[in-house]
Design a protein around this motif. Structure first.
Motif, short mmCIF file in Angstrom:
data_model
loop_
_atom_site.label_atom_id
_atom_site.label_comp_id
_atom_site.label_asym_id
_atom_site.label_seq_id
_atom_site.Cartn_x
_atom_site.Cartn_y
_atom_site.Cartn_z
N LEU A 17 0.83 -1.20 0.00
CA LEU A 17 0.00 0.00 0.00
C LEU A 17 0.87 1.26 0.00
O LEU A 17 0.56 2.23 -0.71
CB LEU A 17 -0.92 -0.01 1.22
CG LEU A 17 -1.87 1.18 1.37
CD1 LEU A 17 -2.81 1.26 0.17
CD2 LEU A 17 -2.66 1.09 2.66
N ALA A 18 1.94 1.24 0.77
CA ALA A 18 2.86 2.39 0.78
C ALA A 18 3.51 2.56 -0.58
O ALA A 18 3.65 3.69 -1.09
CB ALA A 18 3.91 2.20 1.86
N ALA A 19 3.92 1.45 -1.22
CA ALA A 19 4.54 1.55 -2.54
C ALA A 19 3.53 1.98 -3.60
O ALA A 19 3.91 2.55 -4.63
CB ALA A 19 5.14 0.19 -2.92
N ILE A 65 -10.58 1.01 -5.84
CA ILE A 65 -9.98 -0.01 -6.72
C ILE A 65 -9.05 -0.93 -5.94
O ILE A 65 -9.23 -2.16 -5.94
CB ILE A 65 -9.22 0.65 -7.89
CG1 ILE A 65 -10.18 1.51 -8.73
CG2 ILE A 65 -8.56 -0.41 -8.76
CD1 ILE A 65 -9.52 2.23 -9.87
N TRP A 66 -8.06 -0.36 -5.24
CA TRP A 66 -7.03 -1.17 -4.60
C TRP A 66 -7.62 -2.08 -3.50
O TRP A 66 -7.43 -3.30 -3.53
CB TRP A 66 -5.96 -0.26 -4.01
CG TRP A 66 -4.84 -0.99 -3.31
CD1 TRP A 66 -4.77 -1.29 -1.98
CD2 TRP A 66 -3.65 -1.52 -3.89
NE1 TRP A 66 -3.62 -1.96 -1.70
CE2 TRP A 66 -2.90 -2.11 -2.86
CE3 TRP A 66 -3.14 -1.54 -5.17
CZ2 TRP A 66 -1.67 -2.72 -3.07
CZ3 TRP A 66 -1.90 -2.14 -5.40
CH2 TRP A 66 -1.20 -2.72 -4.36
N VAL A 67 -8.33 -1.49 -2.56
CA VAL A 67 -8.87 -2.27 -1.44
C VAL A 67 -9.90 -3.30 -1.90
O VAL A 67 -9.83 -4.48 -1.49
CB VAL A 67 -9.45 -1.34 -0.37
CG1 VAL A 67 -10.15 -2.13 0.72
CG2 VAL A 67 -8.35 -0.47 0.23
N PRO A 68 -10.88 -2.96 -2.77
CA PRO A 68 -11.82 -4.00 -3.21
C PRO A 68 -11.15 -5.15 -3.94
O PRO A 68 -11.54 -6.31 -3.74
CB PRO A 68 -12.78 -3.22 -4.13
CG PRO A 68 -12.72 -1.82 -3.66
CD PRO A 68 -11.30 -1.61 -3.23
N VAL A 69 -10.18 -4.86 -4.79
CA VAL A 69 -9.49 -5.94 -5.52
C VAL A 69 -8.71 -6.82 -4.55
O VAL A 69 -8.71 -8.05 -4.66
CB VAL A 69 -8.58 -5.34 -6.61
CG1 VAL A 69 -7.69 -6.43 -7.21
CG2 VAL A 69 -9.40 -4.69 -7.69
N MET A 90 0.15 -6.00 -9.96
CA MET A 90 1.12 -5.28 -10.78
C MET A 90 0.42 -4.42 -11.83
O MET A 90 0.91 -3.34 -12.17
CB MET A 90 2.07 -6.27 -11.45
CG MET A 90 2.91 -7.08 -10.49
SD MET A 90 3.82 -6.06 -9.30
CE MET A 90 4.74 -4.99 -10.40
N LEU A 91 -0.70 -4.89 -12.34
CA LEU A 91 -1.46 -4.09 -13.30
C LEU A 91 -1.94 -2.79 -12.67
O LEU A 91 -1.85 -1.71 -13.27
CB LEU A 91 -2.64 -4.90 -13.82
CG LEU A 91 -3.59 -4.17 -14.78
CD1 LEU A 91 -2.86 -3.74 -16.04
CD2 LEU A 91 -4.79 -5.05 -15.13
N MET A 92 -2.45 -2.86 -11.43
CA MET A 92 -2.91 -1.65 -10.75
C MET A 92 -1.75 -0.70 -10.49
O MET A 92 -1.89 0.53 -10.64
CB MET A 92 -3.60 -2.03 -9.44
CG MET A 92 -4.92 -2.74 -9.62
SD MET A 92 -5.82 -2.97 -8.04
CE MET A 92 -4.74 -4.13 -7.20
N CYS A 93 -0.60 -1.23 -10.09
CA CYS A 93 0.54 -0.36 -9.80
C CYS A 93 1.06 0.33 -11.06
O CYS A 93 1.37 1.53 -11.05
CB CYS A 93 1.66 -1.17 -9.15
SG CYS A 93 1.32 -1.71 -7.48
N VAL A 94 1.14 -0.41 -12.16
CA VAL A 94 1.67 0.16 -13.40
C VAL A 94 0.73 1.22 -13.96
O VAL A 94 1.16 2.29 -14.40
CB VAL A 94 1.93 -0.96 -14.43
CG1 VAL A 94 2.25 -0.37 -15.80
CG2 VAL A 94 3.08 -1.84 -13.98
N VAL A 140 9.66 -3.19 -5.59
CA VAL A 140 9.33 -3.75 -4.26
C VAL A 140 8.03 -4.53 -4.32
O VAL A 140 7.91 -5.63 -3.75
CB VAL A 140 9.27 -2.62 -3.21
CG1 VAL A 140 8.60 -3.12 -1.94
CG2 VAL A 140 10.66 -2.10 -2.90
N VAL A 141 7.03 -4.00 -5.01
CA VAL A 141 5.77 -4.72 -5.15
C VAL A 141 5.99 -6.02 -5.92
O VAL A 141 5.41 -7.07 -5.59
CB VAL A 141 4.72 -3.84 -5.84
CG1 VAL A 141 3.43 -4.62 -6.07
CG2 VAL A 141 4.43 -2.61 -5.01
N ASP A 142 6.82 -5.97 -6.94
CA ASP A 142 7.13 -7.17 -7.70
C ASP A 142 7.80 -8.23 -6.82
O ASP A 142 7.47 -9.42 -6.89
CB ASP A 142 8.05 -6.81 -8.87
CG ASP A 142 8.40 -8.01 -9.73
OD1 ASP A 142 7.55 -8.88 -9.92
OD2 ASP A 142 9.55 -8.08 -10.20
#
Length: 349
Positions: A17-19, A65-69, A90-94, A140-142
């Motif tokens: 979440l921080a990243a 988006i982030w929390v529901p997914v 990774m799709l959401m982050c990109v 980092v997420v990866d």
């Protein structure tokens, strides 16, 4: 007391979440500061307005988006197991973090260049912290997504250890067969540097000569045994950063004054973002190698070659050589070797 599994889950989720949120806030604050410097009045209304919009954007995409997914992937495990070949996180982050960050990084220089039609106030070098922060958080997420299937405590044997064990058994079996064959033969056979192995696509009974290279050392005791330890979890960190070293170097080129003061900053950022789309795929996706050539190496060849021709060696020539050699080797060994002129099997000493 919370279990180790729950603590691991909370640690990973908070770190992701921080990243996901921090890079956008940092880049937008930099854009707000650059825009505020263009105003002649000391009032910081525009600065706080942009900062408020960035906070609202991050809060919206996180809650909607982030929390529901994340909750859906955690509660509906059967749906998560049906996802093949790509990673939703990774799709959401990109798309939701990296794309806006790169866009506002370009906007920072454009705002400063448009002040009275002059580029004199542009700094000699762009600050490296925002761009490095974006790419570091993405990596980092990866790493976290790859580490989820491994425990954080205890010793974990890597795939290489299993491969070495299997190879050792095969070598023992091969030596036994050779000794049995030598006992049956009356005449001694000369030593050979090659052996026969069965490879797919072989024409003569499926057997082709394979070169026997130098033997790898093994250490059973002492300091050398300690130094030879390796763990697949530690290798994930190394491989993740090394995989994106070429993209990191390309993004750093955008900080060169001859690049960001001209229109070349656009293709550098655009093709760097396109190369990051590979992170959406799973680490062992069969399409990963071909997409790496099409999304990174081939576009980087034209971008780096154009930069060197127009602006000089603002980008390392070593990077251009890497892109050319990787692309040529991929095309040759995967496609050209299927033609008859390249098909004979050869080994060298």
């Amino acid at each position: 007391m919370a279990s180790g599994r729950l603590m691991k889950l909370l640690f990973f989720e908070l770190l992701e979440l921080a990243a996901f949120t921090v890079p956008t806030l940092v880049i937008m604050e930099q854009f707000a500061d650059a825009y505020q410097s263009t105003r002649s009045t000391p009032d910081k209304t525009h600065y706080w307005l942009i900062v408020s919009c960035s906070i609202a954007y991050v809060s919206s995409v996180t809650l909607l988006i982030w929390v529901p997914v994340k909750v859906l992937l955690y509660r509906k495990r059967h749906l998560y197991q049906k996802i093949k070949g790509w990673r939703p996180v990774m799709l959401m982050c990109v798309v939701l973090t990296t794309l806006p960050s790169f866009s506002f990084s370009i906007a920072v220089t454009e705002v400063q260049k448009n002040i009275n039609g002059s580029t004199g106030i542009l700094p000699d070098m762009l600050p490296d912290l925002p761009v490095s922060l974006v790419l570091t958080c993405l990596i980092v997420v990866d790493i976290i997504e790859k580490l989820r299937t491994y425990p954080l405590r205890g010793r974990q044997k890597s795939n290489e250890d299993r491969h070495i064990h299997t190879t050792s058994l095969q070598q023992i079996k091969t030596v036994t067969d050779e000794l049995r064959q030598n006992e049956e033969n009356l005449t001694p056979q000369p030593a050979q540097r090659t052996r026969l192995s069965r490879l797919p696509g072989a024409t003569t009974g499926g057997l082709t000569p394979e070169l026997e290279g130098p033997q790898e050392p093994t250490f059973e005791r002492g300091i050398l045994r300690t130094m030879s330890q390796k763990d697949v979890r530690a290798e994930i960190f190394l491989q993740s950063f090394m995989l994106w070293s070429d993209t990191i170097e390309m993004v750093r080129v955008a900080g060169h004054p001859n690049v960001y003061k001209s229109g070349w900053v656009y293709p550098v950022y655009i093709f760097s973002f396109i190369s990051l789309l590979r992170m959406i795929l799973t680490p062992r996706n069969p399409l990963l190698n071909s997409l790496g050539i099409m999304l990174q190496d081939l576009p980087f060849i034209f971008v780096r070659l154009s930069l060197i021709i127009v602006l000089g060696t603002v980008t390392p020539i070593l990077g251009l050589c890497k892109n050319v050699l990787v692309s040529l080797s991929y095309v040759y060994f995967n496609y050209l070797t299927k033609f008859r002129i390249f098909s004979p099997f050869e080994t060298s000493f």
